[in-house]
Design a protein around this motif. Structure first.
Motif, PDB file in Angstrom:
ATOM      1  N   GLY A 186     -43.215-125.745 -72.437  1.00 29.57           N
ATOM      2  CA  GLY A 186     -43.575-126.862 -71.563  1.00 29.57           C
ATOM      3  C   GLY A 186     -44.172-128.025 -72.341  1.00 29.57           C
ATOM      4  O   GLY A 186     -43.836-129.191 -72.087  1.00 29.57           O
ATOM      5  N   VAL A 187     -45.042-127.715 -73.308  1.00 31.59           N
ATOM      6  CA  VAL A 187     -45.643-128.768 -74.134  1.00 31.59           C
ATOM      7  C   VAL A 187     -44.575-129.470 -74.965  1.00 31.59           C
ATOM      8  O   VAL A 187     -44.550-130.710 -75.061  1.00 31.59           O
ATOM      9  CB  VAL A 187     -46.730-128.172 -75.051  1.00 31.59           C
ATOM     10  N   LEU A 188     -43.676-128.691 -75.558  1.00 28.62           N
ATOM     11  CA  LEU A 188     -42.600-129.279 -76.362  1.00 28.62           C
ATOM     12  C   LEU A 188     -41.690-130.164 -75.518  1.00 28.62           C
ATOM     13  O   LEU A 188     -41.252-131.231 -75.965  1.00 28.62           O
ATOM     14  CB  LEU A 188     -41.785-128.167 -77.029  1.00 28.62           C
ATOM     15  N   ALA A 189     -41.416-129.733 -74.303  1.00 24.34           N
ATOM     16  CA  ALA A 189     -40.575-130.534 -73.404  1.00 24.34           C
ATOM     17  C   ALA A 189     -41.253-131.861 -73.068  1.00 24.34           C
ATOM     18  O   ALA A 189     -40.607-132.919 -73.046  1.00 24.34           O
ATOM     19  CB  ALA A 189     -40.263-129.756 -72.133  1.00 24.34           C
ATOM     20  N   PHE A 190     -42.558-131.806 -72.809  1.00 31.00           N
ATOM     21  CA  PHE A 190     -43.302-133.036 -72.505  1.00 31.00           C
ATOM     22  C   PHE A 190     -43.283-133.982 -73.707  1.00 31.00           C
ATOM     23  O   PHE A 190     -43.051-135.193 -73.554  1.00 31.00           O
ATOM     24  CB  PHE A 190     -44.739-132.688 -72.130  1.00 31.00           C
ATOM     25  N   LEU A 191     -43.526-133.450 -74.906  1.00 32.10           N
ATOM     26  CA  LEU A 191     -43.522-134.285 -76.108  1.00 32.10           C
ATOM     27  C   LEU A 191     -42.142-134.895 -76.348  1.00 32.10           C
ATOM     28  O   LEU A 191     -42.020-136.060 -76.735  1.00 32.10           O
ATOM     29  CB  LEU A 191     -43.955-133.458 -77.321  1.00 32.10           C
ATOM     30  N   ALA A 192     -41.092-134.104 -76.103  1.00 31.17           N
ATOM     31  CA  ALA A 192     -39.729-134.601 -76.292  1.00 31.17           C
ATOM     32  C   ALA A 192     -39.411-135.721 -75.306  1.00 31.17           C
ATOM     33  O   ALA A 192     -38.785-136.731 -75.675  1.00 31.17           O
ATOM     34  CB  ALA A 192     -38.733-133.454 -76.133  1.00 31.17           C
ATOM     35  N   LEU A 193     -39.838-135.561 -74.062  1.00 33.94           N
ATOM     36  CA  LEU A 193     -39.600-136.603 -73.061  1.00 33.94           C
ATOM     37  C   LEU A 193     -40.356-137.886 -73.416  1.00 33.94           C
ATOM     38  O   LEU A 193     -39.818-138.999 -73.266  1.00 33.94           O
ATOM     39  CB  LEU A 193     -40.019-136.109 -71.669  1.00 33.94           C
ATOM     40  N   ALA A 233     -38.506-139.528 -76.281  1.00 37.54           N
ATOM     41  CA  ALA A 233     -37.261-140.143 -75.828  1.00 37.54           C
ATOM     42  C   ALA A 233     -37.528-141.430 -75.049  1.00 37.54           C
ATOM     43  O   ALA A 233     -36.793-142.414 -75.194  1.00 37.54           O
ATOM     44  CB  ALA A 233     -36.479-139.156 -74.955  1.00 37.54           C
ATOM     45  N   ALA A 234     -38.588-141.431 -74.231  1.00 42.45           N
ATOM     46  CA  ALA A 234     -38.907-142.625 -73.437  1.00 42.45           C
ATOM     47  C   ALA A 234     -39.206-143.816 -74.334  1.00 42.45           C
ATOM     48  O   ALA A 234     -38.860-144.962 -74.010  1.00 42.45           O
ATOM     49  CB  ALA A 234     -40.098-142.340 -72.529  1.00 42.45           C
ATOM     50  N   THR A 235     -39.824-143.572 -75.484  1.00 38.23           N
ATOM     51  CA  THR A 235     -40.132-144.655 -76.420  1.00 38.23           C
ATOM     52  C   THR A 235     -38.905-145.042 -77.233  1.00 38.23           C
ATOM     53  O   THR A 235     -38.613-146.225 -77.425  1.00 38.23           O
ATOM     54  CB  THR A 235     -41.269-144.236 -77.361  1.00 38.23           C
ATOM     55  N   ARG A 236     -38.186-144.054 -77.711  1.00 40.55           N
ATOM     56  CA  ARG A 236     -37.032-144.316 -78.568  1.00 40.55           C
ATOM     57  C   ARG A 236     -35.928-145.065 -77.837  1.00 40.55           C
ATOM     58  O   ARG A 236     -35.242-145.910 -78.428  1.00 40.55           O
ATOM     59  CB  ARG A 236     -36.477-142.991 -79.117  1.00 40.55           C
ATOM     60  N   PHE A 237     -35.756-144.780 -76.550  1.00 41.55           N
ATOM     61  CA  PHE A 237     -34.697-145.419 -75.773  1.00 41.55           C
ATOM     62  C   PHE A 237     -35.167-146.676 -75.056  1.00 41.55           C
ATOM     63  O   PHE A 237     -34.436-147.242 -74.239  1.00 41.55           O
ATOM     64  CB  PHE A 237     -34.109-144.434 -74.764  1.00 41.55           C
ATOM     65  N   GLY A 238     -36.379-147.120 -75.333  1.00 38.10           N
ATOM     66  CA  GLY A 238     -36.857-148.373 -74.798  1.00 38.10           C
ATOM     67  C   GLY A 238     -37.333-148.338 -73.363  1.00 38.10           C
ATOM     68  O   GLY A 238     -37.589-149.387 -72.764  1.00 38.10           O
ATOM     69  N   ILE A 239     -37.461-147.141 -72.787  1.00 31.95           N
ATOM     70  CA  ILE A 239     -37.977-147.047 -71.420  1.00 31.95           C
ATOM     71  C   ILE A 239     -39.428-147.497 -71.386  1.00 31.95           C
ATOM     72  O   ILE A 239     -39.872-148.156 -70.444  1.00 31.95           O
ATOM     73  CB  ILE A 239     -37.826-145.603 -70.894  1.00 31.95           C
ATOM     74  N   ILE A 240     -40.172-147.138 -72.416  1.00 32.89           N
ATOM     75  CA  ILE A 240     -41.550-147.592 -72.604  1.00 32.89           C
ATOM     76  C   ILE A 240     -41.630-148.304 -73.945  1.00 32.89           C
ATOM     77  O   ILE A 240     -41.132-147.795 -74.958  1.00 32.89           O
ATOM     78  CB  ILE A 240     -42.546-146.410 -72.582  1.00 32.89           C
ATOM     79  N   LYS A 265     -45.144-150.796 -78.293  1.00 34.72           N
ATOM     80  CA  LYS A 265     -46.460-151.420 -78.390  1.00 34.72           C
ATOM     81  C   LYS A 265     -47.426-150.824 -77.374  1.00 34.72           C
ATOM     82  O   LYS A 265     -48.636-150.811 -77.581  1.00 34.72           O
ATOM     83  CB  LYS A 265     -46.337-152.928 -78.173  1.00 34.72           C
ATOM     84  N   VAL A 266     -46.860-150.361 -76.249  1.00 38.69           N
ATOM     85  CA  VAL A 266     -47.678-149.749 -75.209  1.00 38.69           C
ATOM     86  C   VAL A 266     -47.945-148.284 -75.531  1.00 38.69           C
ATOM     87  O   VAL A 266     -49.084-147.807 -75.470  1.00 38.69           O
ATOM     88  CB  VAL A 266     -46.997-149.880 -73.835  1.00 38.69           C
ATOM     89  N   LEU A 267     -46.887-147.571 -75.872  1.00 40.53           N
ATOM     90  CA  LEU A 267     -46.997-146.151 -76.218  1.00 40.53           C
ATOM     91  C   LEU A 267     -46.164-145.892 -77.459  1.00 40.53           C
ATOM     92  O   LEU A 267     -44.931-145.953 -77.405  1.00 40.53           O
ATOM     93  CB  LEU A 267     -46.494-145.272 -75.062  1.00 40.53           C
ATOM     94  N   PRO A 268     -46.799-145.633 -78.593  1.00 41.08           N
ATOM     95  CA  PRO A 268     -46.039-145.363 -79.818  1.00 41.08           C
ATOM     96  C   PRO A 268     -45.258-144.066 -79.693  1.00 41.08           C
ATOM     97  O   PRO A 268     -45.548-143.238 -78.825  1.00 41.08           O
ATOM     98  CB  PRO A 268     -47.136-145.249 -80.889  1.00 41.08           C
ATOM     99  N   PRO A 269     -44.244-143.870 -80.524  1.00 40.60           N
ATOM    100  CA  PRO A 269     -43.484-142.612 -80.475  1.00 40.60           C
ATOM    101  C   PRO A 269     -44.398-141.408 -80.599  1.00 40.60           C
ATOM    102  O   PRO A 269     -45.366-141.424 -81.368  1.00 40.60           O
ATOM    103  CB  PRO A 269     -42.542-142.733 -81.681  1.00 40.60           C
ATOM    104  N   MET A 270     -44.113-140.366 -79.824  1.00 45.41           N
ATOM    105  CA  MET A 270     -44.972-139.195 -79.827  1.00 45.41           C
ATOM    106  C   MET A 270     -45.012-138.536 -81.199  1.00 45.41           C
ATOM    107  O   MET A 270     -46.017-137.918 -81.571  1.00 45.41           O
ATOM    108  CB  MET A 270     -44.493-138.211 -78.768  1.00 45.41           C
ATOM    109  N   SER A 271     -43.933-138.681 -81.967  1.00 44.82           N
ATOM    110  CA  SER A 271     -43.921-138.128 -83.321  1.00 44.82           C
ATOM    111  C   SER A 271     -44.996-138.797 -84.185  1.00 44.82           C
ATOM    112  O   SER A 271     -45.647-138.146 -85.007  1.00 44.82           O
ATOM    113  CB  SER A 271     -42.546-138.315 -83.953  1.00 44.82           C
ATOM    114  N   ALA A 272     -45.200-140.108 -83.978  1.00 42.33           N
ATOM    115  CA  ALA A 272     -46.239-140.816 -84.733  1.00 42.33           C
ATOM    116  C   ALA A 272     -47.626-140.352 -84.299  1.00 42.33           C
ATOM    117  O   ALA A 272     -48.539-140.231 -85.131  1.00 42.33           O
ATOM    118  CB  ALA A 272     -46.091-142.326 -84.531  1.00 42.33           C
TER     119      ALA A 272
END
Length: 257
Positions: free
Chosen positions: A11-18, A21-28, A31-38
Motif C-alpha cells: 500500500g505504501v509503495l502504491a501511494f509513493l508510485a501514484l 506519477a502525478a508529478t512526472r506526468f504534470g498532474i501536479i 514546484k508544488v510537490l517535488p517528485p516522490m523519489s526526490a
C-alpha cells in the motif's frame, strides 16, 4: 502478521508510485510537490544528518515525558471517575467543556505560563493525549462484569480488593488502547507545537527552518515523512504489545465479530 506487513508495504509503495506519477506526468506541478523519489532521497540523506537526528531525539524525548505524565494522571483519574458515578456526575460538565478545546489553541497561553519551550510542549502533549486515556479508562471501568464484582463481594472482599482483582484487569485492554491512541495524538502535538512556537530543537523546528530557505521543500517533506514513519512504528509496537499482553481480550473480541 507477515501478510499484514506485506500488504501494508504494498500500500505504501502504491501511494509513493501514484505521487511520483502525478508529478512526472504534470498532474501536479513539481514546484508544488517535488517528485516522490526526490523526497525519499532527501529522507534517506536526513537519516545520516546528525543535526536532524538530534531534532528527532528532542521531539521523542518531550513526547515520552508528556506521555508518562498523561498515563500517570489519566489512568488514576479515569479509574476514579469510572468507578464512582457521583464523582463522574460532579465533574462531567467540566470535562465536556475542556475536551473539545483544540490543544494547539492553548499554545500561546501555555508559552506565557510555562516560560520554557520544553515545559510548553510537554503540557500541550499532556493535554491532547489525556483525553483518549481518560475516556478509555472510564469506559473500561464501566464495562466490568457486575456479576464478577458481586461474586467477590459475597466472599467478603472489599471495594479496593474488587478494584484490584477484577476491575483493573478487565479495564487494562481499554487503557492500553487509549494509550496507543494518545501516543499518536501526542506525537502530532509535539511536532505541531514546535511548528507554532519554534524553539531550538525538534522535528517541527527543523521543518520550520527548512521551509524558510529556498528550494528546500524536499527536506520539509522528507522530515514530515520521517515524522509519519515514527508514528507508524510507535503504533505498530503498541499494537503488538496489546496483542501479546491481552491475547485473551483479542481472542474474545475476534470471536464476537
Amino acid at each position: 502478521m507477515r501478510q499484514r506487513l506485506i500488504r501494508g508495504g504494498l500500500g505504501v509503495l502504491a501511494f509513493l508510485a501514484l505521487a511520483e506519477a502525478a508529478t512526472r506526468f504534470g498532474i501536479i506541478q513539481s514546484k508544488v510537490l517535488p517528485p516522490m523519489s526526490a523526497v525519499v532521497k532527501a529522507a534517506v540523506l536526513l537519516a545520516g544528518d546528525t543535526g536532524f537526528l538530534q531534532d528527532v531525539g528532542a521531539t521523542l524525548y518531550v513526547w515520552v515525558i508528556g506521555m508518562l505524565l498523561t498515563v500517570a494522571v489519566g489512568v488514576p483519574l479515569g479509574v476514579l471517575l469510572g468507578s464512582l458515578r457521583r464523582v463522574d456526575q460532579a465533574f462531567r460538565a467540566i470535562l465536556e467543556f475542556l475536551r473539545p478545546i483544540p490543544s494547539v489553541a492553548l499554545v500561546p497561553l501555555v508559552i506565557v505560563i510555562a516560560q520554557s519551550d520544553f515545559r510548553m510542549k510537554a503540557i500541550v502533549i499532556f493535554y491532547a493525549a489525556l483525553w483518549p486515556v481518560l475516556i478509555n479508562t472510564m469506559y473500561g471501568m464501566r464495562e466490568v462484569d457486575s456479576l464478577a464484582k458481586e461474586t467477590l463481594r459475597s466472599y467478603g472482599f472489599g471495594r479496593i480488593s474488587v478494584l484490584w482483582r477484577v476491575a483493573l484487569p478487565h479495564s487494562m485492554p481499554f487503557i492500553a488502547t487509549g494509550v496507543r491512541m494518545a501516543a499518536s495524538v501526542g506525537l502530532i502535538l509535539a511536532v505541531s507545537a514546535e511548528l507554532l512556537a519554534g524553539g531550538t530543537h525538534g522535528i517541527g523546528v527543523f521543518i520550520l527552518q527548512a521551509s524558510s530557505g529556498t528550494d528546500m521543500i524536499d527536506e520539509v517533506l522528507a522530515a514530515a515523512l520521517w515524522a509519519g514513519a515514527i508514528g507508524l512504528v510507535v503504533n505498530q509496537v503498541l499494537v503488538q504489545l496489546e496483542r501479546s499482553m491481552f491475547r485473551w481480550h483479542v481472542v474474545r473480541t475476534e470471536a464476537a465479530l
